[in-house]
Write a protein that holds these residues in place. Sequence first.
Motif, short mmCIF file in Angstrom:
data_model
loop_
_atom_site.label_atom_id
_atom_site.label_comp_id
_atom_site.label_asym_id
_atom_site.label_seq_id
_atom_site.Cartn_x
_atom_site.Cartn_y
_atom_site.Cartn_z
N LEU A 86 9.48 7.33 0.50
CA LEU A 86 10.15 7.35 -0.94
C LEU A 86 10.39 8.85 -1.45
O LEU A 86 9.73 10.21 -0.80
CB LEU A 86 8.67 7.51 -1.90
N ASP A 87 11.53 8.99 -1.76
CA ASP A 87 12.31 10.08 -1.96
C ASP A 87 11.73 10.87 -2.59
O ASP A 87 11.08 10.69 -4.19
CB ASP A 87 13.58 9.82 -2.73
N GLY A 88 11.36 12.12 -2.50
CA GLY A 88 10.57 13.42 -3.74
C GLY A 88 9.67 12.72 -4.22
O GLY A 88 8.54 13.80 -4.28
N ALA A 89 8.29 12.23 -2.93
CA ALA A 89 7.46 12.49 -2.66
C ALA A 89 6.71 13.62 -2.29
O ALA A 89 7.02 14.66 -1.16
CB ALA A 89 6.65 11.22 -1.83
N PRO A 90 6.16 14.24 -3.68
CA PRO A 90 5.60 15.31 -3.15
C PRO A 90 4.38 15.35 -1.50
O PRO A 90 3.55 14.57 -1.20
CB PRO A 90 4.17 15.71 -4.38
N GLY A 110 1.51 16.43 -1.01
CA GLY A 110 0.14 16.37 -1.23
C GLY A 110 0.23 15.44 -0.71
O GLY A 110 -0.94 14.81 -0.08
N LEU A 111 0.34 14.94 -1.58
CA LEU A 111 0.34 12.78 -1.95
C LEU A 111 0.82 12.26 -0.02
O LEU A 111 -0.03 11.48 0.32
CB LEU A 111 1.13 12.25 -3.31
N VAL A 112 1.96 13.21 0.73
CA VAL A 112 1.96 12.20 1.70
C VAL A 112 0.45 12.81 2.62
O VAL A 112 0.61 11.72 3.29
CB VAL A 112 3.68 12.83 2.71
N ALA A 113 0.07 13.99 3.13
CA ALA A 113 -0.09 14.04 3.73
C ALA A 113 -1.86 13.24 3.38
O ALA A 113 -2.09 13.04 4.52
CB ALA A 113 -0.76 15.42 3.33
N LEU A 114 -1.97 13.47 2.26
CA LEU A 114 -3.22 12.04 1.65
C LEU A 114 -3.47 10.75 1.59
O LEU A 114 -4.12 10.32 2.57
CB LEU A 114 -3.51 11.63 -0.15
N ALA A 115 -2.46 10.40 1.85
CA ALA A 115 -1.83 8.92 2.80
C ALA A 115 -1.67 8.50 3.64
O ALA A 115 -2.18 7.60 4.12
CB ALA A 115 -0.25 8.82 2.05
N ILE A 136 5.13 5.65 1.62
CA ILE A 136 4.77 7.12 1.63
C ILE A 136 5.95 7.21 2.38
O ILE A 136 7.17 8.94 2.00
CB ILE A 136 3.63 8.08 1.66
N ASP A 137 6.22 7.03 3.28
CA ASP A 137 7.78 8.11 4.04
C ASP A 137 9.07 7.48 3.11
O ASP A 137 10.36 8.45 3.73
CB ASP A 137 7.18 8.17 5.97
N GLY A 146 0.85 -1.10 0.07
CA GLY A 146 0.08 -0.03 0.40
C GLY A 146 1.40 1.53 0.40
O GLY A 146 1.62 1.08 0.86
N LEU A 147 0.30 2.92 -0.63
CA LEU A 147 1.34 3.55 -1.05
C LEU A 147 1.39 4.56 0.16
O LEU A 147 2.23 4.58 0.64
CB LEU A 147 0.66 4.70 -1.81
#
Length: 412
Positions: free
Chosen positions: A73-77, A79-84, A70-71, A65-66
């Motif tokens: 993954l280098d360079g994760a945006p 907004g995507l981190v917050a949503l995850a 997510i934590d 699961g993303l």
Amino acid sequence: MLPSTRSCSVAQRLERALEVLVPALDIVEARVDEGAPPGWCESRGWTGFLLALSDGDLARCEADGLAACIDGLDGAPPGLVALARAAAGAAALPRRPVEPLVPPLSALQAVPARKRRQLEALLGAVAPLCARARRIVDVGAGHGHFARLAAARFDRDAIGLEREPDRVATASALAAGGRARFVAFDACQEALAFAPDDLAVGLHACGELGDRTVVAAARSRCDLALVSCCLQKIGAPARAPLSAAARAAGLILPREALGLTNLTARRVGVEATLDEELAARERRHALLSLLRGRGLDVALGEEMRGINRRRAHGGLRELAARALSLRGLPPATEAELREREAAARAAFGRMRRLTLPRALLARLTEVAVALDRAAALGDAGCEVEAAIVFDPEVTPRNIAIFASARPGGLGA
């Protein structure tokens, strides 16, 4: 911020789920096709990051699961981190403590092993409700295993409502001599009604059947235990919310969005491995490409219309022959199959990466529907609970809602 204890109410959980899900409904509603990146991905600035994911990172995100990856993954945006993070938190439900009730082995001879574990857990979960019910009503009874076992275990009359006459006949034969009986009844076409002292049960009541069961239970104020699946099986183009809170938030989910809830991140599937599931999805995409190449206007997901999804685990030749035959078209040539397989292979990796944010919201969407149903029962004055009742390796469709109009009716 939600409390971390079991004391968090259904209403609080639904409020948090709606806060996260409703602003992201554009993601849930728009599937990733082979063309341009979806608008929701472009507008949020996520496309470049997702398409740059390595094969290893992609595989980990699909397996775990993303949100779990997510934590790392280098360079994760941001907004995507917050949503995850928000989606993972809002989708969390408590586990209902259950002492499984194991029926006699002789009563389980016709029951598949995985189904046995579900039945044992649900029998334990509903024991207090069965003890005071005058009658158990099993909605969408299938082969009648739950009604038959519950009637014997709790010494209660039980009736199983099942649409398919063949299943009714099988259930009746298995229950011969007991207190369970079965009738042919289509609860999506006929009026469903319960008595106040009934216990209504739905073990994997699909889509519209689950909603109808909840509405009928709220109307009669009977006890209810419901585990749903296949939320996309509805007659209307979209599912309307049942609770006041979900209506106010605008939680209207199209059929395709509901189909997303069948997607589960896991390394080992219930019916097939993750690699086999991915191969089947690539095969479906090749089929879609083939049908479009024949000049058909086929929407994503419609390529399997009239075909059992398990057929995608076979070869493309057989799958294509079935799909083309259903549409009155001649079989595909070998050259046609090779061309479509190569095209699908090239496009599918891109689609897998762009699909990750949508897959991230699959469990939250499923939880939101369960909480909407539970909240609707709460609106009717019932005591309600939404909780996990099965281990995910038994079935990923493991969310149950319990309701009782009696104060303290659900126990501790």
